[in-house]
Design a protein around this motif. Sequence first.
Motif, PDB file in Angstrom:
ATOM      1  N   PRO A  57       0.823  -1.206   0.000  1.00 33.15           N
ATOM      2  CA  PRO A  57       0.000   0.000   0.000  1.00 33.15           C
ATOM      3  C   PRO A  57       0.859   1.259   0.000  1.00 33.15           C
ATOM      4  O   PRO A  57       2.008   1.249   0.409  1.00 33.15           O
ATOM      5  N   GLY A  58       0.278   2.317  -0.446  1.00 30.46           N
ATOM      6  CA  GLY A  58       0.980   3.594  -0.446  1.00 30.46           C
ATOM      7  C   GLY A  58       1.488   3.956  -1.821  1.00 30.46           C
ATOM      8  O   GLY A  58       1.385   3.193  -2.776  1.00 30.46           O
ATOM      9  N   ASP A  59       2.031   5.119  -1.894  1.00 31.36           N
ATOM     10  CA  ASP A  59       2.531   5.659  -3.148  1.00 31.36           C
ATOM     11  C   ASP A  59       4.036   5.851  -3.010  1.00 31.36           C
ATOM     12  O   ASP A  59       4.483   6.614  -2.142  1.00 31.36           O
ATOM     13  N   PRO A  60       4.853   5.186  -3.854  1.00 34.10           N
ATOM     14  CA  PRO A  60       6.302   5.340  -3.723  1.00 34.10           C
ATOM     15  C   PRO A  60       6.796   6.757  -3.974  1.00 34.10           C
ATOM     16  O   PRO A  60       7.889   7.111  -3.550  1.00 34.10           O
ATOM     17  N   THR A  61       5.997   7.577  -4.629  1.00 33.62           N
ATOM     18  CA  THR A  61       6.440   8.951  -4.868  1.00 33.62           C
ATOM     19  C   THR A  61       6.425   9.782  -3.594  1.00 33.62           C
ATOM     20  O   THR A  61       6.954  10.882  -3.580  1.00 33.62           O
ATOM     21  N   MET A  62       5.851   9.254  -2.519  1.00 36.13           N
ATOM     22  CA  MET A  62       5.841   9.977  -1.248  1.00 36.13           C
ATOM     23  C   MET A  62       7.263  10.195  -0.722  1.00 36.13           C
ATOM     24  O   MET A  62       7.495  11.054   0.121  1.00 36.13           O
ATOM     25  N   LEU A  63       8.241   9.396  -1.222  1.00 35.78           N
ATOM     26  CA  LEU A  63       9.639   9.601  -0.841  1.00 35.78           C
ATOM     27  C   LEU A  63      10.174  10.932  -1.366  1.00 35.78           C
ATOM     28  O   LEU A  63      11.112  11.484  -0.808  1.00 35.78           O
ATOM     29  N   PHE A  64       9.594  11.417  -2.459  1.00 34.13           N
ATOM     30  CA  PHE A  64      10.123  12.611  -3.127  1.00 34.13           C
ATOM     31  C   PHE A  64       9.248  13.839  -2.952  1.00 34.13           C
ATOM     32  O   PHE A  64       9.648  14.933  -3.319  1.00 34.13           O
ATOM     33  N   ILE A  65       8.056  13.650  -2.438  1.00 36.54           N
ATOM     34  CA  ILE A  65       7.100  14.748  -2.368  1.00 36.54           C
ATOM     35  C   ILE A  65       7.237  15.467  -1.031  1.00 36.54           C
ATOM     36  O   ILE A  65       7.306  14.840   0.020  1.00 36.54           O
ATOM     37  N   SER A  66       7.274  16.771  -1.101  1.00 34.32           N
ATOM     38  CA  SER A  66       7.274  17.573   0.119  1.00 34.32           C
ATOM     39  C   SER A  66       5.946  18.344   0.165  1.00 34.32           C
ATOM     40  O   SER A  66       5.296  18.549  -0.856  1.00 34.32           O
ATOM     41  N   PRO A  67       5.547  18.784   1.335  1.00 34.18           N
ATOM     42  CA  PRO A  67       4.267  19.508   1.448  1.00 34.18           C
ATOM     43  C   PRO A  67       4.222  20.799   0.628  1.00 34.18           C
ATOM     44  O   PRO A  67       3.149  21.271   0.274  1.00 34.18           O
ATOM     45  N   GLU A  68       5.396  21.367   0.323  1.00 32.07           N
ATOM     46  CA  GLU A  68       5.419  22.631  -0.414  1.00 32.07           C
ATOM     47  C   GLU A  68       5.240  22.453  -1.918  1.00 32.07           C
ATOM     48  O   GLU A  68       5.106  23.436  -2.649  1.00 32.07           O
ATOM     49  N   MET A  69       5.268  21.226  -2.425  1.00 35.62           N
ATOM     50  CA  MET A  69       5.194  20.994  -3.877  1.00 35.62           C
ATOM     51  C   MET A  69       3.773  21.253  -4.391  1.00 35.62           C
ATOM     52  O   MET A  69       2.799  20.976  -3.710  1.00 35.62           O
ATOM     53  N   SER A  70       3.733  21.712  -5.613  1.00 42.76           N
ATOM     54  CA  SER A  70       2.429  21.942  -6.251  1.00 42.76           C
ATOM     55  C   SER A  70       1.877  20.613  -6.764  1.00 42.76           C
ATOM     56  O   SER A  70       2.606  19.633  -6.922  1.00 42.76           O
ATOM     57  N   VAL A  71       0.588  20.614  -7.046  1.00 40.45           N
ATOM     58  CA  VAL A  71      -0.072  19.414  -7.578  1.00 40.45           C
ATOM     59  C   VAL A  71       0.538  19.043  -8.922  1.00 40.45           C
ATOM     60  O   VAL A  71       0.726  17.862  -9.233  1.00 40.45           O
ATOM     61  N   ASP A  72       0.887  20.058  -9.720  1.00 42.71           N
ATOM     62  CA  ASP A  72       1.483  19.819 -11.038  1.00 42.71           C
ATOM     63  C   ASP A  72       2.842  19.131 -10.888  1.00 42.71           C
ATOM     64  O   ASP A  72       3.158  18.208 -11.643  1.00 42.71           O
ATOM     65  N   ALA A  73       3.655  19.539  -9.929  1.00 37.50           N
ATOM     66  CA  ALA A  73       4.966  18.917  -9.705  1.00 37.50           C
ATOM     67  C   ALA A  73       4.802  17.463  -9.246  1.00 37.50           C
ATOM     68  O   ALA A  73       5.554  16.580  -9.675  1.00 37.50           O
ATOM     69  N   ILE A  74       3.813  17.229  -8.403  1.00 36.52           N
ATOM     70  CA  ILE A  74       3.560  15.862  -7.934  1.00 36.52           C
ATOM     71  C   ILE A  74       3.138  14.980  -9.107  1.00 36.52           C
ATOM     72  O   ILE A  74       3.611  13.842  -9.243  1.00 36.52           O
ATOM     73  N   GLU A  75       2.287  15.493  -9.980  1.00 38.86           N
ATOM     74  CA  GLU A  75       1.849  14.720 -11.146  1.00 38.86           C
ATOM     75  C   GLU A  75       3.005  14.437 -12.096  1.00 38.86           C
ATOM     76  O   GLU A  75       3.061  13.375 -12.714  1.00 38.86           O
ATOM     77  N   ARG A  76       3.932  15.404 -12.243  1.00 34.34           N
ATOM     78  CA  ARG A  76       5.106  15.165 -13.096  1.00 34.34           C
ATOM     79  C   ARG A  76       5.963  14.039 -12.535  1.00 34.34           C
ATOM     80  O   ARG A  76       6.478  13.210 -13.281  1.00 34.34           O
ATOM     81  N   ILE A  77       6.127  13.986 -11.209  1.00 30.93           N
ATOM     82  CA  ILE A  77       6.894  12.910 -10.586  1.00 30.93           C
ATOM     83  C   ILE A  77       6.190  11.566 -10.807  1.00 30.93           C
ATOM     84  O   ILE A  77       6.818  10.570 -11.182  1.00 30.93           O
ATOM     85  N   ARG A  78       4.883  11.532 -10.606  1.00 32.48           N
ATOM     86  CA  ARG A  78       4.124  10.292 -10.816  1.00 32.48           C
ATOM     87  C   ARG A  78       4.213   9.851 -12.278  1.00 32.48           C
ATOM     88  O   ARG A  78       4.346   8.673 -12.564  1.00 32.48           O
ATOM     89  N   HIS A  79       4.167  10.809 -13.200  1.00 34.21           N
ATOM     90  CA  HIS A  79       4.268  10.490 -14.624  1.00 34.21           C
ATOM     91  C   HIS A  79       5.663   9.959 -14.969  1.00 34.21           C
ATOM     92  O   HIS A  79       5.792   9.034 -15.779  1.00 34.21           O
ATOM     93  N   SER A  80       6.715  10.526 -14.364  1.00 33.69           N
ATOM     94  CA  SER A  80       8.079  10.078 -14.680  1.00 33.69           C
ATOM     95  C   SER A  80       8.308   8.621 -14.278  1.00 33.69           C
ATOM     96  O   SER A  80       9.108   7.916 -14.889  1.00 33.69           O
ATOM     97  N   PHE A  81       7.599   8.153 -13.244  1.00 37.38           N
ATOM     98  CA  PHE A  81       7.710   6.755 -12.831  1.00 37.38           C
ATOM     99  C   PHE A  81       6.640   5.870 -13.470  1.00 37.38           C
ATOM    100  O   PHE A  81       6.614   4.667 -13.226  1.00 37.38           O
ATOM    101  N   GLY A  82       5.741   6.447 -14.249  1.00 39.74           N
ATOM    102  CA  GLY A  82       4.679   5.673 -14.881  1.00 39.74           C
ATOM    103  C   GLY A  82       3.559   5.305 -13.929  1.00 39.74           C
ATOM    104  O   GLY A  82       2.771   4.405 -14.220  1.00 39.74           O
ATOM    105  N   LEU A  83       3.459   6.003 -12.811  1.00 37.78           N
ATOM    106  CA  LEU A  83       2.444   5.691 -11.811  1.00 37.78           C
ATOM    107  C   LEU A  83       1.120   6.387 -12.072  1.00 37.78           C
ATOM    108  O   LEU A  83       0.179   6.232 -11.289  1.00 37.78           O
ATOM    109  N   ASP A  84       1.032   7.129 -13.174  1.00 35.34           N
ATOM    110  CA  ASP A  84      -0.222   7.790 -13.509  1.00 35.34           C
ATOM    111  C   ASP A  84      -1.119   6.899 -14.363  1.00 35.34           C
ATOM    112  O   ASP A  84      -2.264   7.229 -14.620  1.00 35.34           O
ATOM    113  N   LYS A  85      -0.612   5.746 -14.776  1.00 33.77           N
ATOM    114  CA  LYS A  85      -1.384   4.817 -15.598  1.00 33.77           C
ATOM    115  C   LYS A  85      -2.173   3.857 -14.691  1.00 33.77           C
ATOM    116  O   LYS A  85      -1.855   3.703 -13.517  1.00 33.77           O
TER     117      LYS A  85
END
Length: 169
Positions: free
Chosen positions: A2-30
């Motif tokens: 369970p959980g999202d591996p991108t949580m290792l890279f996400i900080s509370p100050e990041m925008s939603v767009d930056a979080i989506e770019r990280i998820r897309h770079s790992f292919g987790l948006d599919k």
Amino acid sequence: MPGDPTMLFISPEMSVDAIERIRHSFGLDKPLYVQYFKYIANIFLGNFGISYYFMEPAAPMVFEALKNTLILTIPAMCLSYLFGVVGGTLLAWWRGKKRELWGMAFALILRSAPAFWIGLIFLYVFAFHFEWFPGGSITDTGVAYEGFWEMVLSWDFAHHLILPVLSMT
């Protein structure tokens, strides 16, 4: 898991767009089924991907662990077959005798006991009580070997391997 591996890279100050770019770079948006089939296809091609934690290719880490696993399981399997064939032959030879009854009971007890439990019993008796074998690690602390074969062919390595191989056998 369970959980999202991108949580290792996400900080509370990041925008939603930056979080989506990280998820897309790992292919987790599919969708999950697409991620799964892509993962299986990549495994068959020898591409184990990137470790989320270390940010390095995962294949060298997998093969390093596989090497130790094979060093442990191949002797254990060979000994298991050897003891199984010899023990089965002896039990067949002693058919109808008390030795067969005791041998079958012993074999059934060992077969039904979980391997980790036998390992713990072996550790307690042979490593902690009698101190005949080390209680952990693959070599003694502070010992450094120049190469893989030097380590595998050393008495220190064999001494550390005996108890785990016997418990798996």
